[in-house]
Motif scaffolding. Sequence first.
Motif, PDB file in Angstrom:
ATOM      1  N   ASP A  54      12.184  66.418  25.728  1.00  0.00           N
ATOM      2  CA  ASP A  54      11.883  65.000  25.520  1.00  0.00           C
ATOM      3  C   ASP A  54      10.651  64.535  26.293  1.00  0.00           C
ATOM      4  N   SER A  55       9.654  65.381  26.413  1.00  0.00           N
ATOM      5  CA  SER A  55       8.424  64.980  27.092  1.00  0.00           C
ATOM      6  C   SER A  55       7.726  63.878  26.308  1.00  0.00           C
ATOM      7  N   SER A  56       7.052  62.994  27.041  1.00  0.00           N
ATOM      8  CA  SER A  56       6.336  61.892  26.410  1.00  0.00           C
ATOM      9  C   SER A  56       5.460  61.221  27.464  1.00  0.00           C
ATOM     10  N   PRO A  57       4.604  60.277  27.054  1.00  0.00           N
ATOM     11  CA  PRO A  57       3.816  59.544  28.047  1.00  0.00           C
ATOM     12  C   PRO A  57       4.658  58.671  28.973  1.00  0.00           C
ATOM     13  N   ARG A  58       5.948  58.501  28.678  1.00  0.00           N
ATOM     14  CA  ARG A  58       6.814  57.642  29.490  1.00  0.00           C
ATOM     15  C   ARG A  58       7.931  58.388  30.207  1.00  0.00           C
ATOM     16  N   ASN A  59       8.235  59.605  29.796  1.00  0.00           N
ATOM     17  CA  ASN A  59       9.360  60.320  30.402  1.00  0.00           C
ATOM     18  C   ASN A  59       8.935  61.009  31.693  1.00  0.00           C
ATOM     19  N   ASP A  60       9.342  60.438  32.824  1.00  0.00           N
ATOM     20  CA  ASP A  60       9.068  61.064  34.121  1.00  0.00           C
ATOM     21  C   ASP A  60      10.365  61.455  34.822  1.00  0.00           C
ATOM     22  N   ARG A  61      11.374  61.826  34.032  1.00  0.00           N
ATOM     23  CA  ARG A  61      12.648  62.264  34.634  1.00  0.00           C
ATOM     24  C   ARG A  61      12.445  63.482  35.525  1.00  0.00           C
ATOM     25  N   LEU A  62      11.500  64.335  35.162  1.00  0.00           N
ATOM     26  CA  LEU A  62      11.057  65.385  36.072  1.00  0.00           C
ATOM     27  C   LEU A  62       9.707  64.957  36.621  1.00  0.00           C
ATOM     28  N   ALA A  63       9.652  64.739  37.918  1.00  0.00           N
ATOM     29  CA  ALA A  63       8.445  64.233  38.563  1.00  0.00           C
ATOM     30  C   ALA A  63       7.413  65.337  38.708  1.00  0.00           C
ATOM     31  N   TYR A  64       6.183  64.930  39.000  1.00  0.00           N
ATOM     32  CA  TYR A  64       5.139  65.907  39.273  1.00  0.00           C
ATOM     33  C   TYR A  64       5.496  66.729  40.511  1.00  0.00           C
ATOM     34  N   LEU A  65       5.458  68.043  40.371  1.00  0.00           N
ATOM     35  CA  LEU A  65       5.527  68.918  41.532  1.00  0.00           C
ATOM     36  C   LEU A  65       4.211  68.828  42.293  1.00  0.00           C
ATOM     37  N   VAL A 258      11.666  76.056  38.490  1.00  0.00           N
ATOM     38  CA  VAL A 258      11.683  75.039  39.533  1.00  0.00           C
ATOM     39  C   VAL A 258      11.307  73.687  38.925  1.00  0.00           C
ATOM     40  N   VAL A 259      12.095  72.659  39.264  1.00  0.00           N
ATOM     41  CA  VAL A 259      11.812  71.295  38.823  1.00  0.00           C
ATOM     42  C   VAL A 259      11.979  70.354  40.003  1.00  0.00           C
ATOM     43  N   LYS A 260      11.428  69.162  39.871  1.00  0.00           N
ATOM     44  CA  LYS A 260      11.706  68.104  40.846  1.00  0.00           C
ATOM     45  C   LYS A 260      12.159  66.875  40.084  1.00  0.00           C
ATOM     46  N   ARG A 261      13.398  66.488  40.291  1.00  0.00           N
ATOM     47  CA  ARG A 261      13.939  65.344  39.579  1.00  0.00           C
ATOM     48  C   ARG A 261      13.382  64.044  40.162  1.00  0.00           C
ATOM     49  N   LYS A 262      13.190  63.069  39.306  1.00  0.00           N
ATOM     50  CA  LYS A 262      12.683  61.778  39.754  1.00  0.00           C
ATOM     51  C   LYS A 262      13.581  61.223  40.852  1.00  0.00           C
ATOM     52  N   GLY A 263      12.987  60.858  41.964  1.00  0.00           N
ATOM     53  CA  GLY A 263      13.733  60.309  43.080  1.00  0.00           C
ATOM     54  C   GLY A 263      14.308  61.329  44.035  1.00  0.00           C
ATOM     55  N   ALA A 264      14.226  62.613  43.700  1.00  0.00           N
ATOM     56  CA  ALA A 264      14.763  63.662  44.570  1.00  0.00           C
ATOM     57  C   ALA A 264      13.836  63.882  45.758  1.00  0.00           C
ATOM     58  N   THR A 265      14.413  64.336  46.858  1.00  0.00           N
ATOM     59  CA  THR A 265      13.615  64.601  48.055  1.00  0.00           C
ATOM     60  C   THR A 265      12.991  65.984  48.031  1.00  0.00           C
ATOM     61  N   ALA A 266      13.532  66.864  47.185  1.00  0.00           N
ATOM     62  CA  ALA A 266      13.030  68.244  47.145  1.00  0.00           C
ATOM     63  C   ALA A 266      13.255  68.813  45.751  1.00  0.00           C
TER      64      ALA A 266
END
Length: 314
Positions: A54-65, A258-266
Amino acid sequence: MDAQFRPLDPAKFRDPFVTAAGETRAHVALRALETLWFNTGTLCNLTCRNCYIDSSPRNDRLAYLSLDEVRCYLDEIARDRQPTRLIGFTGGEPFMNPDFIGMLEDVLSRGLEALVLTNAMQPMRRLRPRLLALRATHGSRLRIRVSLDHYTGALHEAERGERSWVRTIDGLVWLARNGFAPEVAGRRFSGEPESELRSGYARLFTELGVPIDASDPVRLVLFPEMDPRQDVPEITTACWGILRKSPDQVMCASARMVVKRKGATAPAVLACTLLAYDPRFELGRTLAEAARPVSLNHPFCASFCVLGGAACSR
């Protein structure tokens, strides 16, 4: 709804150890960590019709690593002497991540191979000079796989949207003309036999002057379609013998993501590239923690990996 569509039986893929029919569910042990994937973030310049993540210009559920976060995992590979040869990058669109070129430089400078999954559009275009510099320094260890869903513009744009065909073709041709050996990822959504798909891509590559052998399953990867709502068989321990397959052939026997979830610390390490949002497939914070077996307890395990015979890395 498609006449061939059968909704998924809600009793399936619930118990990690037992199928709905009461049979022993298949598990896959990590044979060796040969490939480590990084999802650089789910933001993308496109909104595709059937994007599995579900990637899109608005989906940031996985944040930038970040570069430092990627570096920690590369350091763990080196410290523990993992047999990892390939580092894969997916998204979203990896070239949108502001740290991405730095990630590539770090991977390649360690003597590892890098594989980038991209739509080859504007985010890649603005970084062409830096890609040329990486290519000049590291040669063929930098692999770029372009998502081209069909060999015709009409079907590609039915999935990716208007005006996506010309821009992706421009990126593919640029790679070929500038010393890269581009790869292409297509899809099997058209219903054509694989032989017809490969013939169609072969004609396209000839027209474009792009030297890709369409019969090569590495240079042209054809992925099966996935829909978590579609009914598929559950994979049991008996299936290995029935299908004459080994669990070692399944992607999670040799790879992690490896992913980083939005709002996660790691960041977190997942079983594979396909199951980014299902918490059952989050295996730990480190590669060592994530080395445990994976239960094939998701429809994608059947439709993509076991029955589809596909893998994101070859």
